[in-house]
Design an enzyme around this catalytic site. Structure first.
Site, PDB file in Angstrom:
ATOM      1  CB  THR A   1      73.288  -9.372  81.242  1.00 59.76           C
ATOM      2  OG1 THR A   1      72.020  -9.827  80.787  1.00 59.76           O
ATOM      3  CG2 THR A   1      74.273 -10.530  81.214  1.00 59.76           C
TER       4      THR A   1
ATOM      5  CE  LYS B   1      72.041 -13.130  79.520  1.00 58.99           C
ATOM      6  NZ  LYS B   1      70.959 -12.791  78.674  1.00 58.99           N
TER       7      LYS B   1
HETATM    8  P1  NAD Z   1      69.732  -0.290  76.366  1.00 59.88           P
HETATM    9  O1  NAD Z   1      71.044   0.405  76.249  1.00 59.88           O
HETATM   10  O2  NAD Z   1      68.762  -0.219  75.253  1.00 59.88           O
HETATM   11  O3  NAD Z   1      68.971   0.240  77.695  1.00 59.88           O
HETATM   12  C1  NAD Z   1      69.610   0.589  78.882  1.00 59.88           C
HETATM   13  C2  NAD Z   1      68.965   1.882  79.375  1.00 59.88           C
HETATM   14  O4  NAD Z   1      69.485   2.205  80.655  1.00 59.88           O
HETATM   15  C3  NAD Z   1      69.273   3.079  78.454  1.00 59.88           C
HETATM   16  O5  NAD Z   1      68.052   3.650  78.004  1.00 59.88           O
HETATM   17  C4  NAD Z   1      70.062   4.033  79.360  1.00 59.88           C
HETATM   18  O6  NAD Z   1      69.798   5.401  79.101  1.00 59.88           O
HETATM   19  C5  NAD Z   1      69.545   3.630  80.742  1.00 59.88           C
HETATM   20  N1  NAD Z   1      70.418   4.018  81.833  1.00 59.88           N
HETATM   21  C6  NAD Z   1      71.752   3.782  81.996  1.00 59.88           C
HETATM   22  N2  NAD Z   1      72.168   4.249  83.178  1.00 59.88           N
HETATM   23  C7  NAD Z   1      71.076   4.786  83.809  1.00 59.88           C
HETATM   24  C8  NAD Z   1      70.856   5.429  85.049  1.00 59.88           C
HETATM   25  N3  NAD Z   1      71.848   5.610  85.930  1.00 59.88           N
HETATM   26  N4  NAD Z   1      69.620   5.852  85.352  1.00 59.88           N
HETATM   27  C9  NAD Z   1      68.597   5.669  84.479  1.00 59.88           C
HETATM   28  N5  NAD Z   1      68.741   5.066  83.277  1.00 59.88           N
HETATM   29  C10 NAD Z   1      69.966   4.633  82.948  1.00 59.88           C
HETATM   30  O7  NAD Z   1      70.071  -1.812  76.722  1.00 59.88           O
HETATM   31  P2  NAD Z   1      69.083  -3.072  76.598  1.00 59.88           P
HETATM   32  O8  NAD Z   1      69.243  -3.705  75.264  1.00 59.88           O
HETATM   33  O9  NAD Z   1      67.732  -2.675  77.091  1.00 59.88           O
HETATM   34  O10 NAD Z   1      69.767  -4.066  77.645  1.00 59.88           O
HETATM   35  C11 NAD Z   1      69.644  -3.871  79.051  1.00 59.88           C
HETATM   36  C12 NAD Z   1      70.259  -5.063  79.762  1.00 59.88           C
HETATM   37  O11 NAD Z   1      69.604  -6.261  79.342  1.00 59.88           O
HETATM   38  C13 NAD Z   1      71.756  -5.265  79.459  1.00 59.88           C
HETATM   39  O12 NAD Z   1      72.404  -5.652  80.637  1.00 59.88           O
HETATM   40  C14 NAD Z   1      71.747  -6.376  78.425  1.00 59.88           C
HETATM   41  O13 NAD Z   1      72.951  -7.136  78.436  1.00 59.88           O
HETATM   42  C15 NAD Z   1      70.551  -7.201  78.884  1.00 59.88           C
HETATM   43  N6  NAD Z   1      69.934  -7.999  77.827  1.00 59.88           N
HETATM   44  C16 NAD Z   1      69.642  -7.426  76.625  1.00 59.88           C
HETATM   45  C17 NAD Z   1      69.050  -8.203  75.624  1.00 59.88           C
HETATM   46  C18 NAD Z   1      68.703  -7.597  74.279  1.00 59.88           C
HETATM   47  O14 NAD Z   1      68.341  -8.350  73.367  1.00 59.88           O
HETATM   48  N7  NAD Z   1      68.769  -6.271  74.107  1.00 59.88           N
HETATM   49  C19 NAD Z   1      68.768  -9.553  75.871  1.00 59.88           C
HETATM   50  C20 NAD Z   1      69.041 -10.099  77.128  1.00 59.88           C
HETATM   51  C21 NAD Z   1      69.636  -9.299  78.091  1.00 59.88           C
END
Ligand code: NAD
Length: 298
Positions: free
Chosen positions: A94, A169
């Site tokens: 997002t 979204k």
């Molecule tokens: P998270 O922080 O758990 O996961 C993100 C991952 O990306 C982390 O493990 C981080 O180490 C990795 N990362 C960051 N930069 C990187 C790079 N350059 N190379 C490789 N890995 C990298 O976050 P999440 O909860 O999984 O959310 C991810 C996305 O989904 C966000 O944009 C969030 O807004 C969206 N989202 C989350 C939810 C939810 O309930 N968690 C719901 C809908 C949307």
């Protein structure tokens, strides 16, 4: 058809999404900067790549699930030159609509194809493969990504061109943030008027006040037994994620010169509330802040 996929960003959402692609028979080459995240994904059948560049080299489709736009933009700078020309890049993070459009432009300029495909449904939806995808990009790109999106979710909607998935979204979540505040304020007003939660619920949930924030995610315990209010506001949809999405909506409101006073105010209220409670509380817990602050002024 078995496809070789790169999946970068194996956090709360990415890891279960990648696991579902493996279960469907795809070869998934994954990478995350955090070794524990990568190890977790490997346990569900993802092949570990030592770098994001290594992950994309043989991929037909590159999926990303990263925290914010700057992560996607930075990552694309290194991986676009490493992928095969014509590779489809699907960003499920997002991010700002403006960033999503830049991401598309850069992918296309590098000879690739792109789709923004953010999700709703949270970690529970990612694990159960019941996410909803909102996609932006060309018809052909959507048609090609669709079978993969349907492995990870129950619904995929093509919303329009580049950035349209992100736009859908944040517009949806702006409605949700504003309506949760409205429902919470109404319950606190009911309390001050001596009206019971159940009575307000019984009327409003079958009248014109009906909405998801009331009838599914009801912010007070009792009327909807499955709502987070009945489990001390454990998420659910974390306050910090609502604050993030409203912040993205507020950016787009300002950039577009849109007169969205409630959207901007909702973003402020959720930013302040999320700063206190973080990711540990469902966004419906804002009712407690409204109640506390009302008490201060009574
Ligand atoms: P998270 O922080 O758990 O996961 C993100 C991952 O990306 C982390 O493990 C981080 O180490 C990795 N990362 C960051 N930069 C990187 C790079 N350059 N190379 C490789 N890995 C990298 O976050 P999440 O909860 O999984 O959310 C991810 C996305 O989904 C966000 O944009 C969030 O807004 C969206 N989202 C989350 C939810 C939810 O309930 N968690 C719901 C809908 C949307």
């Amino acid at each position: 058809m078995t496809t070789t996929l790169a999946f970068i960003g194996l956090g709360h959402m990415g890891a279960p999404m990648a696991a579902n692609l493996v279960k469907a028979g795809h070869r998934v080459i994954g990478h995350d900067l955090v070794p524990e995240a990568l190890d977790g994904a490997v346990r569900s059948g993802v092949e570990a790549a030592a770098s994001a560049v290594e992950a994309v080299t043989d991929a037909d489709v590159v999926l990303t699930m990263l925290p914010a736009g700057r992560h996607v933009l930075d990552l694309y700078e290194s991986i676009l030159p490493a992928a095969r020309p014509g590779t489809l890049f699907v960003d499920c993070s997002t991010i700002d609509v403006a960033d999503a459009r830049t991401v598309h432009e850069r992918a296309v300029a590098a000879g690739m194809r792109a789709l923004d495909a953010p999700v709703s449904g949270g970690v529970v939806g990612a694990e159960a493969a019941t996410l909803t995808f909102m996609a932006g990009g060309g018809e052909g790109e959507f048609a090609e990504a669709r079978p993969l999106l349907e492995v990870m979710g129950k619904k995929a909607v093509h919303c329009g061109g580049a950035g349209a998935g992100q736009a859908a979204k944040i517009c949806n979540n702006m409605i949700l943030g504003i309506s949760m505040i409205a429902v919470s304020e109404a319950f606190v007003l009911a309390e001050s008027l001596g009206l019971s939660h159940q009575a307000l619920y019984d009327v409003a949930s079958t009248a014109s006040g009906q909405c998801w924030a009331l009838s599914v995610n009801c912010p007070v315990p009792g009327p909807v037994p499955t709502s987070p209010a009945n489990r001390d506001y454990r998420p659910g949809f974390a306050a910090s994620l609502m604050a993030k999405d409203l912040g993205l909506a507020a950016n787009a409101v300002r950039e577009g010169g849109v007169q969205a006073e409630l959207g901007l105010r909702a973003a402020e209220l959720y930013a302040a509330y999320a700063e206190r409670v973080g990711a540990g509380e469902d966004f419906s817990g804002i009712v407690r802040t409204i109640r506390e602050q009302s008490g201060e002024h009574a």
